[in-house]
Design a protein around this motif. Sequence first.
Motif, PDB file in Angstrom:
ATOM      1  N   ALA A 120      74.604   5.749 -20.608  1.00  0.00           N
ATOM      2  CA  ALA A 120      74.947   4.940 -19.414  1.00  0.00           C
ATOM      3  C   ALA A 120      74.782   3.392 -19.587  1.00  0.00           C
ATOM      4  CB  ALA A 120      74.229   5.250 -18.398  1.00  0.00           C
ATOM      5  N   PHE A 121      74.143   3.200 -20.670  1.00  0.00           N
ATOM      6  CA  PHE A 121      73.900   1.689 -21.168  1.00  0.00           C
ATOM      7  C   PHE A 121      74.843   1.103 -22.344  1.00  0.00           C
ATOM      8  CE2 PHE A 121      70.744   2.507 -18.177  1.00  0.00           C
ATOM      9  CZ  PHE A 121      69.761   3.380 -18.598  1.00  0.00           C
ATOM     10  N   THR A 122      75.647   2.001 -22.640  1.00  0.00           N
ATOM     11  CA  THR A 122      76.462   1.689 -23.919  1.00  0.00           C
ATOM     12  C   THR A 122      77.650   0.465 -23.662  1.00  0.00           C
ATOM     13  OG1 THR A 122      77.892   3.500 -23.920  1.00  0.00           O
ATOM     14  CG2 THR A 122      75.688   3.734 -25.338  1.00  0.00           C
ATOM     15  N   TRP A 138      67.509  -2.587 -18.847  1.00  0.00           N
ATOM     16  CA  TRP A 138      66.833  -1.418 -18.002  1.00  0.00           C
ATOM     17  C   TRP A 138      66.086  -1.999 -16.801  1.00  0.00           C
ATOM     18  CZ3 TRP A 138      61.677  -3.057 -17.182  1.00  0.00           C
ATOM     19  CH2 TRP A 138      61.309  -3.904 -18.027  1.00  0.00           C
ATOM     20  N   LYS A 139      65.979  -3.297 -16.793  1.00  0.00           N
ATOM     21  CA  LYS A 139      65.520  -3.933 -15.441  1.00  0.00           C
ATOM     22  C   LYS A 139      66.580  -3.559 -14.464  1.00  0.00           C
ATOM     23  CE  LYS A 139      62.517  -7.348 -17.273  1.00  0.00           C
ATOM     24  NZ  LYS A 139      62.102  -8.497 -17.662  1.00  0.00           N
ATOM     25  N   ASN A 140      67.879  -3.823 -14.860  1.00  0.00           N
ATOM     26  CA  ASN A 140      68.868  -3.892 -14.046  1.00  0.00           C
ATOM     27  C   ASN A 140      69.190  -2.542 -13.413  1.00  0.00           C
ATOM     28  OD1 ASN A 140      69.796  -6.803 -14.296  1.00  0.00           O
ATOM     29  ND2 ASN A 140      71.445  -6.047 -15.813  1.00  0.00           N
ATOM     30  N   ALA A 141      68.911  -1.381 -14.317  1.00  0.00           N
ATOM     31  CA  ALA A 141      68.956   0.026 -13.753  1.00  0.00           C
ATOM     32  C   ALA A 141      68.101   0.397 -13.113  1.00  0.00           C
ATOM     33  CB  ALA A 141      68.985   0.842 -15.117  1.00  0.00           C
ATOM     34  N   LEU A 142      66.684  -0.090 -13.069  1.00  0.00           N
ATOM     35  CA  LEU A 142      65.786   0.145 -12.226  1.00  0.00           C
ATOM     36  C   LEU A 142      66.038  -0.692 -10.803  1.00  0.00           C
ATOM     37  CD1 LEU A 142      62.426  -0.289 -14.481  1.00  0.00           C
ATOM     38  CD2 LEU A 142      63.675   1.878 -13.831  1.00  0.00           C
ATOM     39  N   GLU A 143      66.561  -1.682 -10.775  1.00  0.00           N
ATOM     40  CA  GLU A 143      67.155  -2.445  -9.666  1.00  0.00           C
ATOM     41  C   GLU A 143      68.138  -1.731  -8.915  1.00  0.00           C
ATOM     42  OE1 GLU A 143      67.791  -6.504 -10.298  1.00  0.00           O
ATOM     43  OE2 GLU A 143      68.168  -6.893  -8.089  1.00  0.00           O
ATOM     44  N   ARG A 181      65.817   7.247 -18.137  1.00  0.00           N
ATOM     45  CA  ARG A 181      66.438   6.586 -19.136  1.00  0.00           C
ATOM     46  C   ARG A 181      66.116   5.079 -19.300  1.00  0.00           C
ATOM     47  NH1 ARG A 181      71.129  10.096 -20.057  1.00  0.00           N
ATOM     48  NH2 ARG A 181      70.721  12.158 -18.551  1.00  0.00           N
ATOM     49  N   ALA A 182      66.039   4.508 -18.159  1.00  0.00           N
ATOM     50  CA  ALA A 182      65.879   3.033 -18.250  1.00  0.00           C
ATOM     51  C   ALA A 182      64.438   2.829 -18.957  1.00  0.00           C
ATOM     52  CB  ALA A 182      66.009   2.243 -17.036  1.00  0.00           C
ATOM     53  N   CYS A 183      63.446   3.455 -18.375  1.00  0.00           N
ATOM     54  CA  CYS A 183      61.948   3.412 -18.968  1.00  0.00           C
ATOM     55  C   CYS A 183      62.163   3.978 -20.484  1.00  0.00           C
ATOM     56  CB  CYS A 183      61.217   4.413 -18.272  1.00  0.00           C
ATOM     57  SG  CYS A 183      60.929   3.668 -16.639  1.00  0.00           S
TER      58      CYS A 183
END
Length: 130
Positions: free
Chosen positions: A30-32, A79-84, A99-101
């Motif tokens: 998801a982060f690629t 990962w910060k954006n994904a947590l937010e 996955r972000a962590c």
Amino acid sequence: EEQEEDVLRELRLFLRNITERLSLDRRFKAFTKPVDIEEVPDYLMVIKKPMDLSTLLTNIDEHKYITIGEFMADADLIWKNALEYNPDSDPMDRNIRHRACALKDTVRAIIRDELDEDFERVCEEIRESR
Ligand SMILES: CC(=O)c1nc(NC(=O)[C@H]2CNCCN2)sc1-c1cc(O)cc(O)c1
């Protein structure tokens, strides 16, 4: 001078290697790529500085990073954006947060295990000299 360019070339190789290894890890699919605004139309209303692994690679090739710290600041955005963007108890949110962590911990573990602190100090001296 030439020695500085040799150091920065080695930094780019190191950063590309990390970024490519992350891109191959299925947990981080998801982060690629940049978030697809068709898929998540409200994304840019919530997330002010989008970042993804392919954009990290482009930045490396464009010589954007002179120190590991500058690379880490952008890598941390992913990962910060994904947590937010995924704060809720929704199973999808939880899945992306896990996955972000994992991304956060994986980047830090690679840097701790594989970055020579003397090399990082030389990069920081180049940054201060410019
Ligand atoms: C990367 C990211 O942060 C992301 N978050 C999502 N969250 C959600 O869909 C949650 C939000 N809360 C309500 C229930 N849905 S989908 C998604 C995403 C995953 C991809 O594979 C590609 C892509 O472009 C974006």
